[in-house]
Design a protein around this motif. Sequence first.
Motif, PDB file in Angstrom:
ATOM      1  N   TRP A 184       0.815  -1.211   0.000  1.00 26.46           N
ATOM      2  CA  TRP A 184       0.000   0.000   0.000  1.00 26.46           C
ATOM      3  C   TRP A 184       0.849   1.260   0.000  1.00 26.46           C
ATOM      4  O   TRP A 184       0.437   2.308  -0.465  1.00 26.46           O
ATOM      5  N   GLY A 185       2.051   1.181   0.571  1.00 24.44           N
ATOM      6  CA  GLY A 185       2.938   2.337   0.686  1.00 24.44           C
ATOM      7  C   GLY A 185       2.772   3.092   1.988  1.00 24.44           C
ATOM      8  O   GLY A 185       3.384   4.142   2.177  1.00 24.44           O
ATOM      9  N   ALA A 186       1.978   2.563   2.894  1.00 23.99           N
ATOM     10  CA  ALA A 186       1.748   3.226   4.179  1.00 23.99           C
ATOM     11  C   ALA A 186       2.935   3.082   5.134  1.00 23.99           C
ATOM     12  O   ALA A 186       3.170   3.937   5.972  1.00 23.99           O
ATOM     13  N   ILE A 187       3.687   1.984   5.014  1.00 23.38           N
ATOM     14  CA  ILE A 187       4.850   1.727   5.863  1.00 23.38           C
ATOM     15  C   ILE A 187       6.084   1.764   4.970  1.00 23.38           C
ATOM     16  O   ILE A 187       6.154   1.061   3.955  1.00 23.38           O
ATOM     17  N   GLU A 188       7.064   2.572   5.335  1.00 25.78           N
ATOM     18  CA  GLU A 188       8.331   2.646   4.614  1.00 25.78           C
ATOM     19  C   GLU A 188       9.477   2.601   5.616  1.00 25.78           C
ATOM     20  O   GLU A 188       9.334   3.079   6.743  1.00 25.78           O
ATOM     21  N   ALA A 189      10.586   2.019   5.185  1.00 24.45           N
ATOM     22  CA  ALA A 189      11.750   1.939   6.068  1.00 24.45           C
ATOM     23  C   ALA A 189      13.027   1.925   5.240  1.00 24.45           C
ATOM     24  O   ALA A 189      13.004   1.632   4.043  1.00 24.45           O
TER      25      ALA A 189
ATOM     26  N   LYS B  62       2.145 -14.849  18.451  1.00 26.78           N
ATOM     27  CA  LYS B  62       1.478 -16.116  18.774  1.00 26.78           C
ATOM     28  C   LYS B  62       2.383 -16.961  19.659  1.00 26.78           C
ATOM     29  O   LYS B  62       1.934 -17.703  20.494  1.00 26.78           O
ATOM     30  N   THR B  63       3.687 -16.808  19.445  1.00 22.03           N
ATOM     31  CA  THR B  63       4.691 -17.574  20.176  1.00 22.03           C
ATOM     32  C   THR B  63       5.401 -16.651  21.152  1.00 22.03           C
ATOM     33  O   THR B  63       5.847 -15.577  20.767  1.00 22.03           O
ATOM     34  N   ARG B  64       5.519 -17.075  22.398  1.00 23.88           N
ATOM     35  CA  ARG B  64       6.184 -16.267  23.420  1.00 23.88           C
ATOM     36  C   ARG B  64       7.568 -15.841  22.938  1.00 23.88           C
ATOM     37  O   ARG B  64       8.370 -16.659  22.505  1.00 23.88           O
ATOM     38  N   GLY B  65       7.816 -14.530  22.966  1.00 26.85           N
ATOM     39  CA  GLY B  65       9.114 -13.991  22.590  1.00 26.85           C
ATOM     40  C   GLY B  65       9.285 -13.692  21.114  1.00 26.85           C
ATOM     41  O   GLY B  65      10.309 -13.159  20.712  1.00 26.85           O
ATOM     42  N   VAL B  66       8.295 -14.027  20.299  1.00 20.87           N
ATOM     43  CA  VAL B  66       8.374 -13.768  18.863  1.00 20.87           C
ATOM     44  C   VAL B  66       7.355 -12.692  18.500  1.00 20.87           C
ATOM     45  O   VAL B  66       6.173 -12.803  18.842  1.00 20.87           O
ATOM     46  N   THR B  67       7.809 -11.640  17.832  1.00 12.69           N
ATOM     47  CA  THR B  67       6.924 -10.560  17.402  1.00 12.69           C
ATOM     48  C   THR B  67       7.046 -10.413  15.894  1.00 12.69           C
ATOM     49  O   THR B  67       8.150 -10.317  15.356  1.00 12.69           O
ATOM     50  N   ARG B  68       5.908 -10.402  15.246  1.00 12.17           N
ATOM     51  CA  ARG B  68       5.857 -10.204  13.798  1.00 12.17           C
ATOM     52  C   ARG B  68       5.187  -8.871  13.526  1.00 12.17           C
ATOM     53  O   ARG B  68       4.281  -8.475  14.254  1.00 12.17           O
ATOM     54  N   SER B  69       5.629  -8.178  12.465  1.00 13.90           N
ATOM     55  CA  SER B  69       4.997  -6.913  12.121  1.00 13.90           C
ATOM     56  C   SER B  69       4.441  -6.977  10.701  1.00 13.90           C
ATOM     57  O   SER B  69       4.934  -7.736   9.857  1.00 13.90           O
ATOM     58  N   PHE B  70       3.418  -6.166  10.483  1.00 13.08           N
ATOM     59  CA  PHE B  70       2.749  -6.133   9.190  1.00 13.08           C
ATOM     60  C   PHE B  70       2.075  -4.785   9.025  1.00 13.08           C
ATOM     61  O   PHE B  70       1.903  -4.024   9.983  1.00 13.08           O
ATOM     62  N   CYS B  71       1.666  -4.469   7.798  1.00  9.81           N
ATOM     63  CA  CYS B  71       0.934  -3.238   7.545  1.00  9.81           C
ATOM     64  C   CYS B  71      -0.528  -3.451   7.912  1.00  9.81           C
ATOM     65  O   CYS B  71      -1.151  -4.406   7.439  1.00  9.81           O
ATOM     66  N   GLY B  72      -1.072  -2.565   8.728  1.00  8.25           N
ATOM     67  CA  GLY B  72      -2.469  -2.656   9.126  1.00  8.25           C
ATOM     68  C   GLY B  72      -3.442  -2.289   8.012  1.00  8.25           C
ATOM     69  O   GLY B  72      -4.624  -2.584   8.108  1.00  8.25           O
TER      70      GLY B  72
ATOM     71  N   GLY C 253      -1.836  -5.472   4.909  1.00  8.93           N
ATOM     72  CA  GLY C 253      -1.495  -6.794   5.418  1.00  8.93           C
ATOM     73  C   GLY C 253      -0.114  -7.296   5.050  1.00  8.93           C
ATOM     74  O   GLY C 253       0.265  -8.400   5.422  1.00  8.93           O
ATOM     75  N   SER C 254       0.675  -6.506   4.318  1.00 11.15           N
ATOM     76  CA  SER C 254       2.022  -6.955   3.919  1.00 11.15           C
ATOM     77  C   SER C 254       2.868  -7.331   5.128  1.00 11.15           C
ATOM     78  O   SER C 254       2.914  -6.616   6.122  1.00 11.15           O
ATOM     79  N   CYS C 255       3.565  -8.455   5.018  1.00  5.89           N
ATOM     80  CA  CYS C 255       4.518  -8.876   6.038  1.00  5.89           C
ATOM     81  C   CYS C 255       5.709  -7.924   6.008  1.00  5.89           C
ATOM     82  O   CYS C 255       6.205  -7.579   4.938  1.00  5.89           O
ATOM     83  N   ILE C 256       6.160  -7.508   7.186  1.00  5.86           N
ATOM     84  CA  ILE C 256       7.303  -6.603   7.252  1.00  5.86           C
ATOM     85  C   ILE C 256       8.488  -7.250   7.960  1.00  5.86           C
ATOM     86  O   ILE C 256       9.573  -7.319   7.406  1.00  5.86           O
ATOM     87  N   SER C 257       8.282  -7.721   9.195  1.00  6.49           N
ATOM     88  CA  SER C 257       9.440  -8.221   9.935  1.00  6.49           C
ATOM     89  C   SER C 257       9.090  -9.290  10.949  1.00  6.49           C
ATOM     90  O   SER C 257       7.923  -9.549  11.252  1.00  6.49           O
ATOM     91  N   TYR C 258      10.160  -9.854  11.485  1.00  9.86           N
ATOM     92  CA  TYR C 258      10.119 -10.911  12.498  1.00  9.86           C
ATOM     93  C   TYR C 258      11.207 -10.594  13.508  1.00  9.86           C
ATOM     94  O   TYR C 258      12.331 -10.264  13.122  1.00  9.86           O
TER      95      TYR C 258
END
Length: 145
Positions: A11-16, A64-74, A77-82
């Motif tokens: 979508w272009g909403a998240i850039e890094a 979902k898993t203790r200690g693991v954080t996933r990021s995505f565009c709200g 829905g694009s996957c961004i990081s782990y």
Amino acid sequence: MSRVERGACFWGAIEAEAVGKPFGINWDHDQDCRKAIGSPMMIWIGYRSEQLICTAGQPKTFSKTRGVTRSFCGDCGSCISYQDAGLPSEIYLCIAFMDAPERFEPSAHGNWEERLLFVEMSDRLPREARYTRPRQPALGLPRDR
């Protein structure tokens, strides 16, 4: 001059920007990532957390898993990081998030024992049965948490 790679969601909403060379690039064949990203496998690009600069938007996160954080565009829905607490100060960017994914050639396969058997890989990269990087022993491996 340092290497600078840019990425954005669909979508272009998240850039890094990722500044400097990644410390690792690998295929990942585990079921957890398949479910989270909706793909038969993933290529993760490893950077130190301080190398990543968010230049637009703010990703959403889930765990979902203790200690693991996933990021995505709200928005799209694009996957961004782990991120894994067992790998402190490391962030893994999804290759599809990057504007020039062709500049990130993998050097290994991780979680090879979980690969989908109908997917054939003709490269000669190392195939690690489990993870390509050791985690902090106190936390254990994500699949055991």
